[in-house]
Write a protein that holds these residues in place. Structure first.
Motif, PDB file in Angstrom:
ATOM      1  N   ASP A  28       0.807  -1.222   0.000  1.00  0.00           N
ATOM      2  CA  ASP A  28       0.000   0.000   0.000  1.00  0.00           C
ATOM      3  C   ASP A  28       0.841   1.273   0.000  1.00  0.00           C
ATOM      4  OD1 ASP A  28       0.992  -0.242   2.539  1.00  0.00           O
ATOM      5  OD2 ASP A  28      -0.947  -0.106   3.555  1.00  0.00           O
ATOM      6  N   ARG A  29       2.159   1.136   0.150  1.00  0.00           N
ATOM      7  CA  ARG A  29       3.069   2.280   0.080  1.00  0.00           C
ATOM      8  C   ARG A  29       4.279   1.917  -0.768  1.00  0.00           C
ATOM      9  NH1 ARG A  29       2.171   6.562   3.263  1.00  0.00           N
ATOM     10  NH2 ARG A  29       0.518   6.390   4.836  1.00  0.00           N
ATOM     11  N   CYS A  30       4.849   2.911  -1.396  1.00  0.00           N
ATOM     12  CA  CYS A  30       6.034   2.680  -2.221  1.00  0.00           C
ATOM     13  C   CYS A  30       7.149   2.093  -1.358  1.00  0.00           C
ATOM     14  CB  CYS A  30       6.489   3.991  -2.854  1.00  0.00           C
ATOM     15  SG  CYS A  30       8.035   3.862  -3.795  1.00  0.00           S
ATOM     16  N   ALA A  31       7.742   1.007  -1.833  1.00  0.00           N
ATOM     17  CA  ALA A  31       8.805   0.344  -1.078  1.00  0.00           C
ATOM     18  C   ALA A  31      10.059   1.194  -0.971  1.00  0.00           C
ATOM     19  CB  ALA A  31       9.141  -0.995  -1.721  1.00  0.00           C
ATOM     20  N   GLU A  32      10.190   2.230  -1.805  1.00  0.00           N
ATOM     21  CA  GLU A  32      11.369   3.082  -1.782  1.00  0.00           C
ATOM     22  C   GLU A  32      11.146   4.386  -1.015  1.00  0.00           C
ATOM     23  OE1 GLU A  32      14.230   2.264  -2.528  1.00  0.00           O
ATOM     24  OE2 GLU A  32      14.252   0.809  -4.160  1.00  0.00           O
ATOM     25  N   CYS A  33      10.109   5.133  -1.361  1.00  0.00           N
ATOM     26  CA  CYS A  33       9.922   6.461  -0.753  1.00  0.00           C
ATOM     27  C   CYS A  33       8.757   6.527   0.218  1.00  0.00           C
ATOM     28  CB  CYS A  33       9.748   7.520  -1.842  1.00  0.00           C
ATOM     29  SG  CYS A  33       8.161   7.417  -2.709  1.00  0.00           S
ATOM     30  N   ASP A  91      -3.202   0.537 -10.436  1.00  0.00           N
ATOM     31  CA  ASP A  91      -2.173  -0.438 -10.797  1.00  0.00           C
ATOM     32  C   ASP A  91      -0.817   0.129 -10.376  1.00  0.00           C
ATOM     33  OD1 ASP A  91      -4.268  -1.758 -11.921  1.00  0.00           O
ATOM     34  OD2 ASP A  91      -3.645  -1.456 -14.001  1.00  0.00           O
ATOM     35  N   ALA A  92       0.152  -0.753 -10.151  1.00  0.00           N
ATOM     36  CA  ALA A  92       1.472  -0.286  -9.712  1.00  0.00           C
ATOM     37  C   ALA A  92       2.547  -1.194 -10.290  1.00  0.00           C
ATOM     38  CB  ALA A  92       1.544  -0.266  -8.183  1.00  0.00           C
ATOM     39  N   ARG A  93       3.761  -0.737 -10.238  1.00  0.00           N
ATOM     40  CA  ARG A  93       4.906  -1.558 -10.604  1.00  0.00           C
ATOM     41  C   ARG A  93       5.408  -2.259  -9.346  1.00  0.00           C
ATOM     42  NH1 ARG A  93       4.960  -2.361 -15.859  1.00  0.00           N
ATOM     43  NH2 ARG A  93       7.107  -3.124 -15.580  1.00  0.00           N
ATOM     44  N   PHE A  94       5.707  -3.554  -9.481  1.00  0.00           N
ATOM     45  CA  PHE A  94       6.174  -4.345  -8.345  1.00  0.00           C
ATOM     46  C   PHE A  94       7.641  -4.683  -8.562  1.00  0.00           C
ATOM     47  CE2 PHE A  94       6.928  -8.061  -5.754  1.00  0.00           C
ATOM     48  CZ  PHE A  94       6.134  -7.870  -4.635  1.00  0.00           C
ATOM     49  N   SER A  95       8.479  -4.314  -7.597  1.00  0.00           N
ATOM     50  CA  SER A  95       9.918  -4.575  -7.684  1.00  0.00           C
ATOM     51  C   SER A  95      10.310  -5.639  -6.681  1.00  0.00           C
ATOM     52  CB  SER A  95      10.711  -3.292  -7.415  1.00  0.00           C
ATOM     53  OG  SER A  95      12.083  -3.589  -7.224  1.00  0.00           O
ATOM     54  N   HIS A  96      10.822  -6.758  -7.160  1.00  0.00           N
ATOM     55  CA  HIS A  96      11.284  -7.812  -6.258  1.00  0.00           C
ATOM     56  C   HIS A  96      12.478  -7.333  -5.449  1.00  0.00           C
ATOM     57  CE1 HIS A  96       8.542 -10.502  -8.243  1.00  0.00           C
ATOM     58  NE2 HIS A  96       9.136 -10.310  -9.417  1.00  0.00           N
ATOM     59  N   PRO A 148       4.989   5.882  -9.223  1.00  0.00           N
ATOM     60  CA  PRO A 148       5.426   6.125 -10.606  1.00  0.00           C
ATOM     61  C   PRO A 148       6.838   6.689 -10.715  1.00  0.00           C
ATOM     62  CG  PRO A 148       3.136   6.789 -10.341  1.00  0.00           C
ATOM     63  CD  PRO A 148       3.633   6.438  -8.967  1.00  0.00           C
ATOM     64  N   LEU A 149       7.205   7.608  -9.824  1.00  0.00           N
ATOM     65  CA  LEU A 149       8.537   8.213  -9.910  1.00  0.00           C
ATOM     66  C   LEU A 149       9.626   7.189  -9.610  1.00  0.00           C
ATOM     67  CD1 LEU A 149      10.302  10.689 -10.297  1.00  0.00           C
ATOM     68  CD2 LEU A 149       9.963  11.233  -7.868  1.00  0.00           C
ATOM     69  N   CYS A 150       9.469   6.425  -8.527  1.00  0.00           N
ATOM     70  CA  CYS A 150      10.480   5.421  -8.172  1.00  0.00           C
ATOM     71  C   CYS A 150      10.530   4.298  -9.205  1.00  0.00           C
ATOM     72  CB  CYS A 150      10.205   4.865  -6.777  1.00  0.00           C
ATOM     73  SG  CYS A 150      10.484   6.064  -5.440  1.00  0.00           S
ATOM     74  N   ALA A 151       9.379   3.984  -9.807  1.00  0.00           N
ATOM     75  CA  ALA A 151       9.344   2.934 -10.821  1.00  0.00           C
ATOM     76  C   ALA A 151      10.193   3.310 -12.024  1.00  0.00           C
ATOM     77  CB  ALA A 151       7.908   2.665 -11.250  1.00  0.00           C
ATOM     78  N   LYS A 152      10.238   4.597 -12.352  1.00  0.00           N
ATOM     79  CA  LYS A 152      11.047   5.044 -13.478  1.00  0.00           C
ATOM     80  C   LYS A 152      12.532   4.828 -13.233  1.00  0.00           C
ATOM     81  CE  LYS A 152       7.853   8.626 -15.135  1.00  0.00           C
ATOM     82  NZ  LYS A 152       7.664  10.085 -15.359  1.00  0.00           N
ATOM     83  N   MET A 153      12.928   4.872 -11.972  1.00  0.00           N
ATOM     84  CA  MET A 153      14.347   4.729 -11.638  1.00  0.00           C
ATOM     85  C   MET A 153      14.739   3.295 -11.316  1.00  0.00           C
ATOM     86  SD  MET A 153      15.000   8.190  -9.390  1.00  0.00           S
ATOM     87  CE  MET A 153      13.678   7.852  -8.206  1.00  0.00           C
ATOM     88  N   ALA A 154      13.759   2.401 -11.202  1.00  0.00           N
ATOM     89  CA  ALA A 154      14.036   1.008 -10.847  1.00  0.00           C
ATOM     90  C   ALA A 154      14.644   0.265 -12.027  1.00  0.00           C
ATOM     91  CB  ALA A 154      12.760   0.313 -10.386  1.00  0.00           C
ATOM     92  N   ALA A 155      15.584  -0.601 -11.743  1.00  0.00           N
ATOM     93  CA  ALA A 155      16.233  -1.375 -12.804  1.00  0.00           C
ATOM     94  C   ALA A 155      15.260  -2.324 -13.477  1.00  0.00           C
ATOM     95  CB  ALA A 155      17.411  -2.148 -12.224  1.00  0.00           C
ATOM     96  N   ALA A 156      14.356  -2.912 -12.706  1.00  0.00           N
ATOM     97  CA  ALA A 156      13.378  -3.849 -13.255  1.00  0.00           C
ATOM     98  C   ALA A 156      12.169  -3.893 -12.335  1.00  0.00           C
ATOM     99  CB  ALA A 156      13.985  -5.246 -13.390  1.00  0.00           C
ATOM    100  N   SER A 157      11.010  -4.040 -12.927  1.00  0.00           N
ATOM    101  CA  SER A 157       9.782  -4.161 -12.144  1.00  0.00           C
ATOM    102  C   SER A 157       8.725  -4.813 -13.013  1.00  0.00           C
ATOM    103  CB  SER A 157       9.308  -2.789 -11.641  1.00  0.00           C
ATOM    104  OG  SER A 157       8.999  -1.932 -12.722  1.00  0.00           O
TER     105      SER A 157
END
Length: 249
Positions: free
Chosen positions: A154-159, A168-173, A181-190
């Motif tokens: 329910d919260r961004c794992a980074e910020c 919908d959201a991007r999920f980063s292992h 959305p902002l952190c997803a752009k900087m993630a290597a893969a999601s």
């Protein structure tokens, strides 16, 4: 050497020498231990069905400090879970679960994890054929959360920015959960995680059992495998999980 008496579940069994077996046990008092059951292949007087896979009972173990292999003195079975052996879907699901347990639980007391594993095996053993995969996914996510790998949903794992429930959201292992959305752009893969799928995982972690279509279960199995692979302490393949995920038997 000290003798402990503890609730225990048989996770793995291999032959040892001519008459014995080596077992991996999940125990309530001492985490996961490797033990040798001497004479278990030639006589069932001391162990009965206690050397059967997924059996649960009271184990008496001589623990040797500084050793990786301990001695099983006796095993009194209280639950055999015959339902797991009666269906290949249930058996492979239980095998995938205990494979994970042996990788993430160590030789230290973890009563909540132990009871979660016991309850999870009971759930799988009693599952109807069409419900096994969805029920097992719930068991897995609760285990993952109990051992400290709960994903952020329910919260961004980074910020830590809040993610709307219906978004919908991007999920980063790697990050361990959903990303804004902002952190997803900087993630290597999601991976894209629909809002409905995120809600299902949250329900499983709470202990609820949502209705999930078979095709969606396959996607959830893939997501779970990728998450486990990222967070397990070594890079060995999850072979039992692979058999369960493929469902080819």
């Amino acid at each position: 050497m000290s003798l402990i008496t503890t609730d225990a579940i048989v996770l793995h069994v291999v032959p040892y020498l001519e008459s014995s077996r080596i077992l991996r046990l999940a125990t309530r008092e001492a985490g996961v231990l490797s033990v040798v059951a001497r004479g278990a292949r030639s006589s069932k007087k001391r162990f009965g069905s206690g050397v059967d896979l997924f059996a649960e009972g009271q184990a008496q173990i001589h623990v040797k400090p500084g050793r990786d292999l301990h001695a099983l003195n006796a095993f009194d079975v209280t639950r055999s879970r015959v339902g797991l052996a009666a269906d290949l879907g249930r058996f492979t699901a239980a095998s995938a679960l205990v494979e994970c347990v042996m990788r993430v639980v160590h030789d230290e007391a973890a009563p909540r994890v132990y009871h979660g594993v016991a309850a999870g095996l009971d759930t799988i053993a009693e599952a109807a054929e069409g419900d096994t995969v969805a029920l097992t996914l719930g068991v897995f996510w609760r285990l993952v959360s109990e051992v400290g790998f709960m994903p952020s949903l329910d919260r961004c794992a980074e910020c830590q920015a809040e993610i709307p429930v219906d978004a919908d959201a991007r999920f980063s292992h790697v990050a361990g959960g959903v990303l804004c959305p902002l952190c997803a752009k900087m993630a290597a893969a999601s991976r894209r995680l629909p809002a409905a799928a995120r809600s299902v995982i949250a329900a499983w972690i709470r202990g609820d059992q949502p209705n999930v279509e078979p095709a969606d279960c396959r996607a959830h199995q893939r997501l779970l495998r990728e998450f486990l692979t990222q967070h397990l302490p070594d890079s060995r393949d999850l072979r039992a999980f692979g058999v369960w995920e493929q469902g080819r038997w």
